[in-house]
Design a protein around this motif. Sequence first.
Motif, PDB file in Angstrom:
ATOM      1  N   LEU A 121      11.089  12.764   1.870  1.00  0.00           N
ATOM      2  CA  LEU A 121       9.798  12.512   1.216  1.00  0.00           C
ATOM      3  C   LEU A 121      10.000  12.120  -0.240  1.00  0.00           C
ATOM      4  O   LEU A 121       9.400  11.143  -0.721  1.00  0.00           O
ATOM      5  CB  LEU A 121       8.926  13.766   1.318  1.00  0.00           C
ATOM      6  CG  LEU A 121       7.552  13.692   0.643  1.00  0.00           C
ATOM      7  CD1 LEU A 121       6.698  12.596   1.280  1.00  0.00           C
ATOM      8  CD2 LEU A 121       6.846  15.048   0.734  1.00  0.00           C
ATOM      9  N   MET A 122      10.853  12.859  -0.968  1.00  0.00           N
ATOM     10  CA  MET A 122      11.074  12.553  -2.377  1.00  0.00           C
ATOM     11  C   MET A 122      11.819  11.235  -2.557  1.00  0.00           C
ATOM     12  O   MET A 122      11.614  10.520  -3.544  1.00  0.00           O
ATOM     13  CB  MET A 122      11.825  13.695  -3.057  1.00  0.00           C
ATOM     14  CG  MET A 122      11.052  15.016  -3.113  1.00  0.00           C
ATOM     15  SD  MET A 122       9.371  14.861  -3.798  1.00  0.00           S
ATOM     16  CE  MET A 122       9.726  14.333  -5.487  1.00  0.00           C
ATOM     17  N   ASP A 123      12.671  10.885  -1.598  1.00  0.00           N
ATOM     18  CA  ASP A 123      13.327   9.565  -1.640  1.00  0.00           C
ATOM     19  C   ASP A 123      12.278   8.459  -1.520  1.00  0.00           C
ATOM     20  O   ASP A 123      12.358   7.428  -2.202  1.00  0.00           O
ATOM     21  CB  ASP A 123      14.351   9.438  -0.510  1.00  0.00           C
ATOM     22  CG  ASP A 123      15.647  10.192  -0.803  1.00  0.00           C
ATOM     23  OD1 ASP A 123      15.864  10.569  -1.971  1.00  0.00           O
ATOM     24  OD2 ASP A 123      16.436  10.395   0.144  1.00  0.00           O
ATOM     25  N   ALA A 124      11.307   8.660  -0.633  1.00  0.00           N
ATOM     26  CA  ALA A 124      10.236   7.673  -0.471  1.00  0.00           C
ATOM     27  C   ALA A 124       9.386   7.580  -1.732  1.00  0.00           C
ATOM     28  O   ALA A 124       8.944   6.493  -2.124  1.00  0.00           O
ATOM     29  CB  ALA A 124       9.366   8.030   0.738  1.00  0.00           C
ATOM     30  N   ASN A 183       5.002  11.923 -10.498  1.00  0.00           N
ATOM     31  CA  ASN A 183       4.134  11.224 -11.454  1.00  0.00           C
ATOM     32  C   ASN A 183       4.841  10.034 -12.088  1.00  0.00           C
ATOM     33  O   ASN A 183       4.221   8.987 -12.336  1.00  0.00           O
ATOM     34  CB  ASN A 183       3.656  12.192 -12.538  1.00  0.00           C
ATOM     35  CG  ASN A 183       2.685  13.233 -12.006  1.00  0.00           C
ATOM     36  OD1 ASN A 183       2.086  13.041 -10.956  1.00  0.00           O
ATOM     37  ND2 ASN A 183       2.539  14.332 -12.715  1.00  0.00           N
ATOM     38  N   ARG A 184       6.116  10.182 -12.349  1.00  0.00           N
ATOM     39  CA  ARG A 184       6.896   9.102 -12.953  1.00  0.00           C
ATOM     40  C   ARG A 184       6.950   7.889 -12.032  1.00  0.00           C
ATOM     41  O   ARG A 184       7.081   6.750 -12.490  1.00  0.00           O
ATOM     42  CB  ARG A 184       8.308   9.593 -13.253  1.00  0.00           C
ATOM     43  CG  ARG A 184       9.169   8.622 -14.061  1.00  0.00           C
ATOM     44  CD  ARG A 184      10.564   9.187 -14.242  1.00  0.00           C
ATOM     45  NE  ARG A 184      11.241   9.350 -12.956  1.00  0.00           N
ATOM     46  CZ  ARG A 184      12.352  10.055 -12.784  1.00  0.00           C
ATOM     47  NH1 ARG A 184      12.896  10.686 -13.802  1.00  0.00           N
ATOM     48  NH2 ARG A 184      12.926  10.147 -11.596  1.00  0.00           N
ATOM     49  N   ASN A 185       6.825   8.133 -10.732  1.00  0.00           N
ATOM     50  CA  ASN A 185       6.877   7.044  -9.762  1.00  0.00           C
ATOM     51  C   ASN A 185       5.492   6.679  -9.223  1.00  0.00           C
ATOM     52  O   ASN A 185       5.372   6.064  -8.161  1.00  0.00           O
ATOM     53  CB  ASN A 185       7.806   7.417  -8.608  1.00  0.00           C
ATOM     54  CG  ASN A 185       9.270   7.394  -9.009  1.00  0.00           C
ATOM     55  OD1 ASN A 185       9.882   6.331  -9.078  1.00  0.00           O
ATOM     56  ND2 ASN A 185       9.837   8.560  -9.291  1.00  0.00           N
ATOM     57  N   ALA A 221       0.844  -1.196   0.000  1.00  0.00           N
ATOM     58  CA  ALA A 221       0.000   0.000   0.000  1.00  0.00           C
ATOM     59  C   ALA A 221       0.881   1.249   0.000  1.00  0.00           C
ATOM     60  O   ALA A 221       1.840   1.346   0.772  1.00  0.00           O
ATOM     61  CB  ALA A 221      -0.907  -0.012   1.222  1.00  0.00           C
ATOM     62  N   ARG A 222       0.549   2.176  -0.856  1.00  0.00           N
ATOM     63  CA  ARG A 222       1.288   3.440  -0.909  1.00  0.00           C
ATOM     64  C   ARG A 222       0.652   4.432   0.050  1.00  0.00           C
ATOM     65  O   ARG A 222      -0.561   4.487   0.176  1.00  0.00           O
ATOM     66  CB  ARG A 222       1.285   3.993  -2.331  1.00  0.00           C
ATOM     67  CG  ARG A 222       2.055   3.116  -3.316  1.00  0.00           C
ATOM     68  CD  ARG A 222       2.027   3.758  -4.700  1.00  0.00           C
ATOM     69  NE  ARG A 222       2.792   2.963  -5.640  1.00  0.00           N
ATOM     70  CZ  ARG A 222       3.714   3.472  -6.457  1.00  0.00           C
ATOM     71  NH1 ARG A 222       3.973   4.752  -6.441  1.00  0.00           N
ATOM     72  NH2 ARG A 222       4.364   2.701  -7.285  1.00  0.00           N
ATOM     73  N   ASP A 234      10.521   8.104  -4.736  1.00  0.00           N
ATOM     74  CA  ASP A 234      11.371   7.394  -5.695  1.00  0.00           C
ATOM     75  C   ASP A 234      11.376   5.887  -5.439  1.00  0.00           C
ATOM     76  O   ASP A 234      11.533   5.096  -6.374  1.00  0.00           O
ATOM     77  CB  ASP A 234      12.802   7.937  -5.610  1.00  0.00           C
ATOM     78  CG  ASP A 234      13.661   7.508  -6.780  1.00  0.00           C
ATOM     79  OD1 ASP A 234      13.228   7.688  -7.927  1.00  0.00           O
ATOM     80  OD2 ASP A 234      14.761   6.970  -6.551  1.00  0.00           O
ATOM     81  N   ARG A 235      11.166   5.493  -4.188  1.00  0.00           N
ATOM     82  CA  ARG A 235      11.099   4.061  -3.864  1.00  0.00           C
ATOM     83  C   ARG A 235       9.721   3.475  -4.105  1.00  0.00           C
ATOM     84  O   ARG A 235       9.501   2.286  -3.891  1.00  0.00           O
ATOM     85  CB  ARG A 235      11.489   3.838  -2.387  1.00  0.00           C
ATOM     86  CG  ARG A 235      12.947   4.135  -2.075  1.00  0.00           C
ATOM     87  CD  ARG A 235      13.324   3.625  -0.688  1.00  0.00           C
ATOM     88  NE  ARG A 235      12.543   4.267   0.363  1.00  0.00           N
ATOM     89  CZ  ARG A 235      12.928   5.359   1.023  1.00  0.00           C
ATOM     90  NH1 ARG A 235      14.091   5.940   0.727  1.00  0.00           N
ATOM     91  NH2 ARG A 235      12.179   5.875   1.981  1.00  0.00           N
TER      92      ARG A 235
END
Length: 203
Positions: free
Chosen positions: A116-119, A149-151, A59-60, A121-122
């Motif tokens: 946050l952005m690292d998460a 959006n890419r992730n 779950a995201r 990206d994961r």
Amino acid sequence: MGRLYRIGEFAERIGRSVSTVRRWESEGRLVAKRSPSGQRYFDDSDVRKVLRPGVVEHARRIVVYCRVSSPGQKNDLASQVAAMEQFCLARGLAVDEWVSEIGGGMNLRREKLVALMDAVDRGEIGTIVVAHWDRLARFGFDFLEHVANRNGCEIVVANQESLSPRQELVEDLLAIVGTFSCRVDGLHRYEKTLRDELSGGGR
């Protein structure tokens, strides 16, 4: 969140008939999501569930990010959080994590923003909610949105301009002017040094 599919689009995407999708729903193999208006839809996680059945989908998270520029704006930060609580409640968003940060909008290396952005990206974040686009970044929001959006992450902007203090904009603009002034002064000193060296070498 990625792309959303109505039942016909979803059936076409996975190469099955609409009746098959409905049967899978009745059997519990698929669970359609519902918009606030009650409309049924599917997303990319459902596509992966059908096309890659051996892969477990985690779950995201839905994350609300709130920011002010300075410690003196703690009351503004509290108001921002309260307003976002009301916004998420009205939108029916079940928030998993609240992130509050103090730091300038020009600084894209803020500790909590980077985390946050690292998460994102994961692939751990499904939705980021902000009061106004500049709460993420004064400049560069479009790029952050592209990365999200890419992730498979959607950035939801409440567009509450009242939660974007004008004083912060003034401070950020002054910081830009100061940076360019230093660069111009440095360039002038370099030009003077260069002229002096050239004139001295010509003797």
